[in-house]
Design an enzyme around this catalytic site. Structure first.
Site, PDB file in Angstrom:
ATOM      1  N   ASP A 168       0.728  -1.216  -0.011  1.00 47.52           N
ATOM      2  CA  ASP A 168       0.001   0.248   0.013  1.00 47.52           C
ATOM      3  C   ASP A 168       1.089   1.160  -0.025  1.00 47.52           C
ATOM      4  O   ASP A 168       2.061   1.296  -0.586  1.00 47.52           O
ATOM      5  CB  ASP A 168      -1.059  -0.092   1.105  1.00 47.52           C
ATOM      6  CG  ASP A 168      -2.251   0.630   0.999  1.00 47.52           C
ATOM      7  OD1 ASP A 168      -2.435   1.849   0.478  1.00 47.52           O
ATOM      8  OD2 ASP A 168      -3.131  -0.196   1.009  1.00 47.52           O
ATOM      9  N   HIS A 221      -4.000   6.236   2.746  1.00 46.52           N
ATOM     10  CA  HIS A 221      -4.679   5.096   2.266  1.00 46.52           C
ATOM     11  C   HIS A 221      -3.906   3.822   2.948  1.00 46.52           C
ATOM     12  O   HIS A 221      -4.607   3.095   3.669  1.00 46.52           O
ATOM     13  CB  HIS A 221      -4.468   5.222   0.863  1.00 46.52           C
ATOM     14  CG  HIS A 221      -5.105   3.937   0.127  1.00 46.52           C
ATOM     15  ND1 HIS A 221      -4.703   2.623   0.235  1.00 46.52           N
ATOM     16  CD2 HIS A 221      -6.278   3.935  -0.347  1.00 46.52           C
ATOM     17  CE1 HIS A 221      -5.703   1.926  -0.622  1.00 46.52           C
ATOM     18  NE2 HIS A 221      -6.732   2.939  -0.804  1.00 46.52           N
ATOM     19  N   SER A 232     -10.926  -0.804  -1.555  1.00 46.92           N
ATOM     20  CA  SER A 232      -9.856  -0.588  -0.744  1.00 46.92           C
ATOM     21  C   SER A 232      -9.947  -0.928   0.507  1.00 46.92           C
ATOM     22  O   SER A 232      -9.123  -1.427   1.589  1.00 46.92           O
ATOM     23  CB  SER A 232      -9.124   0.474  -0.806  1.00 46.92           C
ATOM     24  OG  SER A 232      -8.361   0.835  -2.128  1.00 46.92           O
TER      25      SER A 232
END
Length: 817
Positions: A163, A237, A599
């Site tokens: 990620d 994220h 996600s």
């Protein structure tokens, strides 16, 4: 550290000057990678493992064979090209035998013609595809107690995250309030040192932290000042996904002086291993992602969470399942690693998946039962619904409404689009103070150059009591999420309600002949939007969640394989955020964010898989996938069939009955997943059989990636032992086989089937008894009754005498002979 990055960049630029328009290519060459090398080269013993086994990467056998492969890669490049005309970025030795190299298209052609080279793929881009979800999924009461409580849930399971890195100082990853973490002997990852603080990123909870950016640097996309040449999350994220899967339990989510509940990961005691390969503005490159996955498996992670998928299919690969990315994942599964991948955010349109292969779990996103609503009460008595995570204006009091366009300091400000309230300096503080500021939701909000956070800051700095954002026209696909703000604020998303507001404001606001306001007489009050409303009509498939049918090639031909596999919460998920993160304009500088996407769904499954792995440490990735799928539910909280958000003819949102193309096998049910009764297991050779029987796949292409010939007897790809059945092109009658393995005590299962009327379905035998640990084959016969030109959906239900229930979705489209 910084110096070496800059030095590297200079070197790359120099190389580019020499070789013209260079590109990054992923090259595979002859010879087995570590995972499948069975010996045969003098001086190098076998390193291969049986399916689902971990390799001892510290052994001299493995390290010497790895050096041998890297040397061969270097020798090949040196033999073909002059030093300085190419830049090798990575050697892949563990899961693939090959390398990533920055070269000209002419040099790539030379490589393609070299006898020992098997494939040359131009690199392509990938993109990034919780306070309440543990309760919604029943973890605190139904799952954590079976593993010793939340403070033991996921103990010693290592989840790897490919990620955007991690913000290691976040309370979701802190260790000062937890039982001390012991070492994890099976994990051997590295902890990079932060170039600024000179401290490493690990603390016992975080056990590994590395970053991969060579391809991004070579492509000229990497900016060290915002992307960080370290595992530091420059986006938000990566911290968010890590916290959803494995964040600490009971972390207060505080923003603007209000607590939105307590956040927890699915497996709060699991360890986190960070492999940063995604970056803020451009996403990432497959060469970096493959290197990160290769390293994660080499280091010994148990589970991989991938909230990442390709921007587009690789140009030269004919088959979705066979490209460097999916082939690397196949080798990772062979090494015993369970992989959760986000299905993609291209919904609600069909064939929008970016996760294709049977060896991984592709996860769709659901909306859970929590909704945030708010309302604006106007002086004429009308109440307008909207969204806004904000406190209310003072009870029993109305405030004057002033529109941003009517309180400009001078007309030159028009060039700033003042109605979207992003710049306080162009508005008259005297006229705004003590009132409610009306702003317009322009296209700037859709593209991210304007934010609700900024509207709130503008209103606050001008002394406004609160603000209203009115949506006057909606671009198709615009999704409105509630945003937490510190002052009363509301977004009116329904255009007709916005028109009611504007009409009331205009009628109540007298103007002179030039259009200037004489007096502001419209008034209103904003309700309390801080408390969530819990709905029974949950879960639902989120509008954005990618849909099937799955495709087997880039002509978009349908695959004999169901995707997505499973549905998990992915809408409005509260979790950790990096204060450095600028990916979401509404959460810049914040410690938490509430965001949506597949996600967010993928780490839910990664964390739940960790709980299954903790209870059943020797289960294969396929067994864990099977237990999640066969125990999932196709009903919502009210006991009705799951619904999916979809567009109506007018592009407004509507709800339709969901199908397996929306949710796969159904919505995850963690409590049932710990005790499935039966599993449908599969290993590396089964996946090869699937590849070898898929029409249109060249056997040589399969050999290039797997180093094995096609000599399997599966006959049809739909005979792969997955807990779903898909026959995309059913002609006449076909019989499909499955093998069930009993992972509980002896039990008798009665098998019933149902299917849409266009296709007949029959199970044989109708019942079977399995002893503990035993496996039994059964068959399902599908017959075309009528050709409808659409898919028919059904299911196989296996009810056990001890109370186990196993469900398998069935999907088929009938054709004439």
């Amino acid at each position: 550290m910084r110096v070496s990055v800059i030095g590297c960049t200079v070197l790359v630029l120099f190389t580019v000057l020499i070789i013209g328009k260079a590109e990054i290519y992923i090259v595979t060459v002859e010879g087995e990678p570590i995972i499948s090398y069975k010996g045969g080269i003098d001086g190098f013993e076998a390193t291969a493992v049986e399916s689902d086994e971990k390799i001892d990467t510290t052994s001299e056998t493995v390290t010497s064979y790895a050096r041998h492969l890297e040397k061969k890669h270097d020798m090949l490049l040196e033999m073909l090209f002059e030093i300085g005309t190419y830049n090798k970025l990575y050697s892949y030795q563990h899961l693939l035998n090959g390398f990533a190299v920055h070269i000209s298209p002419e040099q790539a052609e030379t490589l393609r013609r070299t006898p020992s080279v098997k494939s040359v793929e131009r690199d392509w881009k990938v993109r990034r595809l919780t306070t309440h979800t543990p309760q919604f999924l029943g973890l605190p009461t139904g799952v954590w107690p079976t593993g010793g409580g939340f403070d033991k849930a996921g103990e010693d399971i290592v989840i790897g995250f490919v990620d955007s890195g991690i913000y290691p100082h976040h309370p979701s990853f802190a260790t000062h309030n937890t039982e001390p973490y012991g070492p994890v002997p099976k994990y051997r990852g590295k902890c990079e040192v932060d170039p600024d603080t000179k401290k490493d990123f690990c603390n016992g909870k975080i056990v590994g932290a590395q970053h991969f950016a060579k391809a991004a640097i070579a492509a000229g996309q990497f900016n060290p000042s915002i992307d960080f040449a370290s595992p530091m999350d420059g986006d938000g994220h990566g911290s968010h996904t890590a916290a959803i899967a494995a964040g600490n339990n009971g972390i207060p989510v505080k923003m603007h002086g209000y607590e939105f509940g307590k956040a927890s990961g699915m497996a709060p005691r699991a360890r986190i291993a960070v492999y940063k390969a995604l970056y803020r503005i451009f996403g990432g490159y497959v060469a970096d992602v493959v290197a990160a996955i290769d390293q994660a498996v080499y280091d010994g992670v148990d589970i991989l969470s991938l909230s990442v998928g390709p921007n587009s299919p690789p140009a030269t690969t004919k088959t979705t399942y066979l490209n460097p990315f999916d082939a690397t994942l196949l080798s990772a599964v062979k090494a015993g690693v369970f992989i959760a991948q986000a299905a993609g955010n291209g919904g609600p349109f069909p064939k929008t998946l970016v996760s294709y292969s049977p060896w991984i779990v592709s996860i769709a996103a659901a909306i859970d039962d929590r909704r945030y609503k708010n309302h604006l009460t106007l002086g004429n008595g009308k109440i307008l619904a909207g969204i806004g995570l904000s406190p209310a204006t003072h009870p029993n009091q109305s405030y004057t409404l002033v529109a941003a366009n009517d309180v400009l300091l001078d007309s030159s400000a028009m060039k700033y689009s003042p109605s979207d309230c992003q710049k306080p300096e162009v508005l008259n503080k005297k006229l705004v103070q003590g009132n409610i500021l009306l702003c317009g939701y322009s296209f700037n909000f859709v593209i991210g150059s304007a934010s609700i956070k900024k509207v709130s800051e503008t209103a606050k700095s001008l002394g406004a009591i609160g603000f209203v954002l009115a949506v006057e026209n909606v671009s198709p696909g615009t999704k409105f999420d509630p945003v937490p703000v510190g002052i009363p604020g509301i977004l009116i998303t329904d255009v007709s309600k916005s028109m009611d507001l504007i009409d009331y404001y205009n009628i109540s606001t007298p103007r002179d002949w030039t259009g200037r306001v004489k007096s502001f007489n419209a008034n209103g009050s904003i309700g309390n939007g801080l408390m969530p409303i819990l709905h029974k009509s949950a879960p639902q498939v989120a509008l954005f969640s990618a849909r099937g049918p799955n495709i087997k090639d880039f002509n978009f031909q349908d695959a004999d394989l169901l995707k997505p596999d499973i549905l998990a919460p992915g809408s409005l998920i509260w979790a950790a955020w990096s204060p450095n993160g600028t990916d979401e304009a509404n959460y810049v500088g914040e410690g938490f964010a509430m965001i949506s996407g597949t996600s967010m769904a993928a780490p839910h499954i990664a964390g739940i898989a960790a709980l299954v792995k903790q209870k059943h440490p020797h289960w294969s990735p396929a067994a864990i996938k099977s237990t999640l799928m066969t125990t999932s539910t196709t009903l919502d909280r009210a006991g009705k069939p799951l619904q999916a958000q979809q567009y109506s003819e007018t592009e407004a949102m509507k709800l339709v009955t969901a199908t397996p193309f929306d949710y796969g096998s159904g919505h995850v049910n963690p409590r049932a997943a710990l005790d499935p009764g039966l599993i449908f297991d599969a290993g590396y050779e089964d996946y090869l059989g699937f590849l070898c029987t898929t029409p249109g796949i060249d056997a040589q292409e399969i050999k290039n990636y797997t180093n094995l010939p096609c000599n399997y007897t599966m006959v049809h790809p739909w005979n792969l032992n997955t807990p779903s059945i898909t026959v995309a092109h059913l002609v006449g009658t076909q019989t499909v086989t499955r093998t069930a393995t009993n992972v509980a005590e002896e039990e008798t299962y009665v098998i019933t089937t149902r299917m849409a009327p266009a296709i007949a379905i029959e199970a044989s035998p109708p019942a079977m008894t399995l002893r503990a640990g035993a496996s039994r084959k059964f068959s399902i016969t599908l017959t075309v009754r009528s050709v409808t030109g659409t898919y028919s959906f059904g299911e196989i239900l296996m009810k056990g005498s001890r109370g186990h229930k196993v469900r398998i979705p069935v999907v088929a489209m009938g054709y004439q002979r």
